[in-house]
Design an enzyme around this catalytic site. Sequence first.
Site, PDB file in Angstrom:
ATOM      1  N   GLU A   1      -4.349   2.288   7.981  1.00 51.01           N
ATOM      2  CA  GLU A   1      -3.676   2.003   5.484  1.00 51.01           C
ATOM      3  C   GLU A   1      -4.832   3.070   5.395  1.00 51.01           C
ATOM      4  O   GLU A   1      -3.989   3.589   4.590  1.00 51.01           O
ATOM      5  CB  GLU A   1      -4.740   0.849   5.906  1.00 51.01           C
ATOM      6  CG  GLU A   1      -4.577   0.450   4.382  1.00 51.01           C
ATOM      7  CD  GLU A   1      -5.035  -0.239   3.091  1.00 51.01           C
ATOM      8  OE1 GLU A   1      -4.970  -1.624   3.785  1.00 51.01           O
ATOM      9  OE2 GLU A   1      -5.376  -0.752   2.573  1.00 51.01           O
TER      10      GLU A   1
ATOM     11  N   ARG B   1       0.849  -0.847   0.002  1.00 49.95           N
ATOM     12  CA  ARG B   1       0.223   0.344  -0.199  1.00 49.95           C
ATOM     13  C   ARG B   1       0.359   1.207   0.001  1.00 49.95           C
ATOM     14  O   ARG B   1       0.557   1.848   0.850  1.00 49.95           O
ATOM     15  CB  ARG B   1      -1.056   0.022   1.100  1.00 49.95           C
ATOM     16  CG  ARG B   1      -2.186  -1.087   1.437  1.00 49.95           C
ATOM     17  CD  ARG B   1      -2.701  -1.288   0.023  1.00 49.95           C
ATOM     18  NE  ARG B   1      -3.676  -2.511   0.046  1.00 49.95           N
ATOM     19  CZ  ARG B   1      -3.263  -3.661  -0.595  1.00 49.95           C
ATOM     20  NH1 ARG B   1      -1.955  -3.267  -1.790  1.00 49.95           N
ATOM     21  NH2 ARG B   1      -3.638  -5.117  -0.540  1.00 49.95           N
TER      22      ARG B   1
ATOM     23  N   CYS C   1     -10.683  -1.156   3.593  1.00 56.14           N
ATOM     24  CA  CYS C   1     -10.557  -1.560   5.115  1.00 56.14           C
ATOM     25  C   CYS C   1     -10.036  -0.734   6.032  1.00 56.14           C
ATOM     26  O   CYS C   1      -8.796   0.669   5.737  1.00 56.14           O
ATOM     27  CB  CYS C   1      -8.953  -2.606   5.081  1.00 56.14           C
ATOM     28  SG  CYS C   1      -9.393  -4.564   4.055  1.00 56.14           S
TER      29      CYS C   1
HETATM   30  C1  LIG Z   1     -15.426   0.474  -0.256  1.00 62.29           C
HETATM   31  C2  LIG Z   1     -14.397   0.296   0.015  1.00 62.29           C
HETATM   32  C3  LIG Z   1     -13.649  -0.959  -1.072  1.00 62.29           C
HETATM   33  C4  LIG Z   1     -11.825  -0.893  -1.218  1.00 62.29           C
HETATM   34  N1  LIG Z   1     -11.202  -1.374  -1.234  1.00 62.29           N
HETATM   35  C5  LIG Z   1      -9.891  -1.991  -1.345  1.00 62.29           C
HETATM   36  C6  LIG Z   1      -9.308  -2.974  -1.599  1.00 62.29           C
HETATM   37  O1  LIG Z   1      -9.729  -3.314  -2.077  1.00 62.29           O
HETATM   38  N2  LIG Z   1      -7.949  -2.552  -1.784  1.00 62.29           N
HETATM   39  C7  LIG Z   1      -7.689  -0.998  -1.525  1.00 62.29           C
HETATM   40  O2  LIG Z   1      -5.704  -1.053  -2.046  1.00 62.29           O
HETATM   41  N3  LIG Z   1      -7.566  -0.490  -0.946  1.00 62.29           N
HETATM   42  C8  LIG Z   1      -9.196  -0.497  -1.012  1.00 62.29           C
HETATM   43  N4  LIG Z   1     -10.656   0.277  -0.866  1.00 62.29           N
HETATM   44  C9  LIG Z   1      -9.285   1.849  -0.163  1.00 62.29           C
HETATM   45  C10 LIG Z   1      -9.020   2.874  -1.831  1.00 62.29           C
HETATM   46  O3  LIG Z   1     -10.053   2.726  -2.598  1.00 62.29           O
HETATM   47  C11 LIG Z   1      -7.313   2.656  -2.533  1.00 62.29           C
HETATM   48  O4  LIG Z   1      -7.071   3.220  -1.753  1.00 62.29           O
HETATM   49  C12 LIG Z   1      -7.838   3.801  -3.288  1.00 62.29           C
HETATM   50  O5  LIG Z   1      -6.504   3.577  -4.374  1.00 62.29           O
HETATM   51  C13 LIG Z   1      -7.695   5.517  -3.422  1.00 62.29           C
HETATM   52  O6  LIG Z   1      -7.837   5.812  -4.654  1.00 62.29           O
HETATM   53  P1  LIG Z   1      -8.155   7.493  -4.249  1.00 62.29           P
HETATM   54  O7  LIG Z   1      -8.363   7.810  -6.091  1.00 62.29           O
HETATM   55  O8  LIG Z   1      -9.126   7.593  -3.810  1.00 62.29           O
HETATM   56  O9  LIG Z   1      -7.058   7.956  -3.690  1.00 62.29           O
HETATM   57  P2  LIG Z   1      -7.033   9.448  -2.545  1.00 62.29           P
HETATM   58  O10 LIG Z   1      -8.305   8.690  -1.097  1.00 62.29           O
HETATM   59  O11 LIG Z   1      -8.035  10.518  -3.130  1.00 62.29           O
HETATM   60  O12 LIG Z   1      -5.865   9.308  -1.848  1.00 62.29           O
HETATM   61  C14 LIG Z   1      -5.004   8.953  -1.396  1.00 62.29           C
HETATM   62  C15 LIG Z   1      -4.099   9.011  -1.085  1.00 62.29           C
HETATM   63  O13 LIG Z   1      -3.460   8.916  -2.628  1.00 62.29           O
HETATM   64  C16 LIG Z   1      -3.220  10.312  -2.411  1.00 62.29           C
HETATM   65  N5  LIG Z   1      -3.443  10.295  -4.572  1.00 62.29           N
HETATM   66  C17 LIG Z   1      -4.423  10.473  -4.826  1.00 62.29           C
HETATM   67  N6  LIG Z   1      -4.014  11.216  -6.400  1.00 62.29           N
HETATM   68  C18 LIG Z   1      -3.207  11.319  -6.273  1.00 62.29           C
HETATM   69  C19 LIG Z   1      -2.293  11.931  -7.642  1.00 62.29           C
HETATM   70  N7  LIG Z   1      -2.841  11.857  -8.765  1.00 62.29           N
HETATM   71  N8  LIG Z   1      -1.013  12.232  -7.398  1.00 62.29           N
HETATM   72  C20 LIG Z   1      -0.446  12.057  -6.099  1.00 62.29           C
HETATM   73  N9  LIG Z   1      -0.990  11.378  -5.268  1.00 62.29           N
HETATM   74  C21 LIG Z   1      -2.247  11.416  -4.991  1.00 62.29           C
HETATM   75  C22 LIG Z   1      -3.558  11.561  -1.989  1.00 62.29           C
HETATM   76  O14 LIG Z   1      -3.159  12.377  -2.080  1.00 62.29           O
HETATM   77  C23 LIG Z   1      -3.579  10.214  -0.390  1.00 62.29           C
HETATM   78  O15 LIG Z   1      -2.328  10.232  -0.021  1.00 62.29           O
HETATM   79  C24 LIG Z   1     -11.155   0.689  -0.931  1.00 62.29           C
HETATM   80  C25 LIG Z   1     -12.262   1.732  -0.400  1.00 62.29           C
HETATM   81  C26 LIG Z   1     -13.338   1.478  -0.055  1.00 62.29           C
HETATM   82  C27 LIG Z   1     -14.193   2.609   0.173  1.00 62.29           C
END
Ligand SMILES: Cc1cc2nc3c(=O)[nH]c(=O)nc-3n(C[C@H](O)[C@H](O)[C@H](O)COP(=O)(O)OP(=O)(O)OC[C@H]3O[C@@H](n4cnc5c(N)ncnc54)[C@H](O)[C@@H]3O)c2cc1C
Length: 317
Positions: free
Chosen positions: A311, A184, A240
Site C-alpha cells: 500500500e 486507497r 500499514c
Molecule cells: C503511523 C501511521 C499510521 C497510518 N494510518 C493510516 C490509516 O489509518 N489509514 C490510511 O489510509 N493511511 C494511514 N497511514 C498512511 C498515510 O498516513 C496516508 O496514506 C496519508 O494520507 C498520506 O498523506 P501524506 O501527506 O503523508 O502523503 P505522502 O506520503 O507525502 O504521499 C502519498 C502519495 O500522495 C501523493 N500526494 C501527496 N500530496 C499530493 C498532492 N497535493 N497532490 C497530488 N498528489 C499528492 C504523493 O505524490 C504520493 O504518491 C498511516 C501512516 C502512518 C505513518
Amino acid sequence: MLSVIGMAINSELKKQLQSRLSDRVRFDEPMSAHTTFRVGGPADAFVTAIDETEMIFLIKWINDNGLPFFIIGGGTNLLVRDRGIRGIVISLAKNLARISRQGLTGLSAMAGANLGTLCRFAIRNGLSGLNFALGIPGTVGGAVRMNAGAWKGSIGNVIDGIRIIQPDGKVESMEKGALKFSYRSLSFASESSGDLSSSVILEAIFSLSQQSPESLKAEADTMLNARKKSQPIGFASAGCFFRNPDDRESAGKLIDLAGAKGLRVGDAEVSEKHANFIVNRGKASADDIIRLMRIVQETVFQKFNVMLEPEVKIVGD
Ligand SMILES: Cc1cc2nc3c(=O)[nH]c(=O)nc-3n(C[C@H](O)[C@H](O)[C@H](O)COP(=O)(O)OP(=O)(O)OC[C@H]3O[C@@H](n4cnc5c(N)ncnc54)[C@H](O)[C@@H]3O)c2cc1C
C-alpha cells in the site's frame, strides 16, 4: 508518483530555481529527512512551495523544461529508495495550509494542511464526518490522493470536490462526480480526463453534517485510544505496509498467521504489535525494508497462496 522520464537539472536550471526561490530550494536533499520511514536517498532538488501562485509557476516551469517531478505531502505513505529521487520534489506541507468553513456544513482545506488539524477544526465547528481520519498522519492532499481511510470511513465519502493544477499549470475545479475514489486510490471518473497522478491536488472541499462538538470529541477520543492500543507508537514507519487482499481478509492477519511477526532484515522489522506495520528500528535502509517486504510476501504466499501488494508508495531509484 508524479514523475515523467525527463531531463536532468543542469546548472543553469539550478540557478533559475535558486534565483526564484532562494533558500526554499535545496539540492541533493536527503529524503530520509522528509519521510516517516526515515529512509530515502537524495532528491536532486527539494522545493518548498509557499503559495498557490508559486505552485503554478513551478509546475509550468517544470513542464516547460521537461523535468521529472514528485509531490510530497507529509511523506507518511512513502518508501523512497536509497539512491533517491531524480528531478524535483515539491513539498506543499505546512505552507498551503488554509482551512475555512464553506456554508453551513462544508469545509475547504488547502492540500498542505495537516489532516489532524482539519479533523480538529471540524470537531470545534460541530461538523461530523471526519473523525475516522483522526490519527492518520500527513496532509490533506496526500489523504485525498490516497483516499485515506480507517474504521470503515474514507476521504472519498466526505469529498464534495477538489481543485487541481494540471501539468500545463492550468487550475481546474473537479466535482465529486468527476472523481473515482477506490481502495486507497483516486483517479478521474472518465478516462478521457487523463491521468490524475500527473496533476497536483491544490484544495479539497468537504461536505459534512452537523453534530455537537462535545459528542464528536467523545467519539474522537475513543477512536484515538483504539488506534494507540493497536499500532506501534514511537517507531518510524509508513503505516500499514500492504493492501488488504479483499474486504474480508486483512493483510495483517495473514502475516500474523503465516508466522512473520518479528521477522527482521537489518533494522527493518515486522512489528510484533501490528503485523502489517514494517518498522525502522533505527538504521534500516530502504533496501532492508524492500528485502523484508519480499520475505513477507513470499512467506504469506507459501502459506495462503495470496500475493500481498504494497500500500506504501515505493518511489525513487
Ligand atoms: C503511523 C501511521 C499510521 C497510518 N494510518 C493510516 C490509516 O489509518 N489509514 C490510511 O489510509 N493511511 C494511514 N497511514 C498512511 C498515510 O498516513 C496516508 O496514506 C496519508 O494520507 C498520506 O498523506 P501524506 O501527506 O503523508 O502523503 P505522502 O506520503 O507525502 O504521499 C502519498 C502519495 O500522495 C501523493 N500526494 C501527496 N500530496 C499530493 C498532492 N497535493 N497532490 C497530488 N498528489 C499528492 C504523493 O505524490 C504520493 O504518491 C498511516 C501512516 C502512518 C505513518
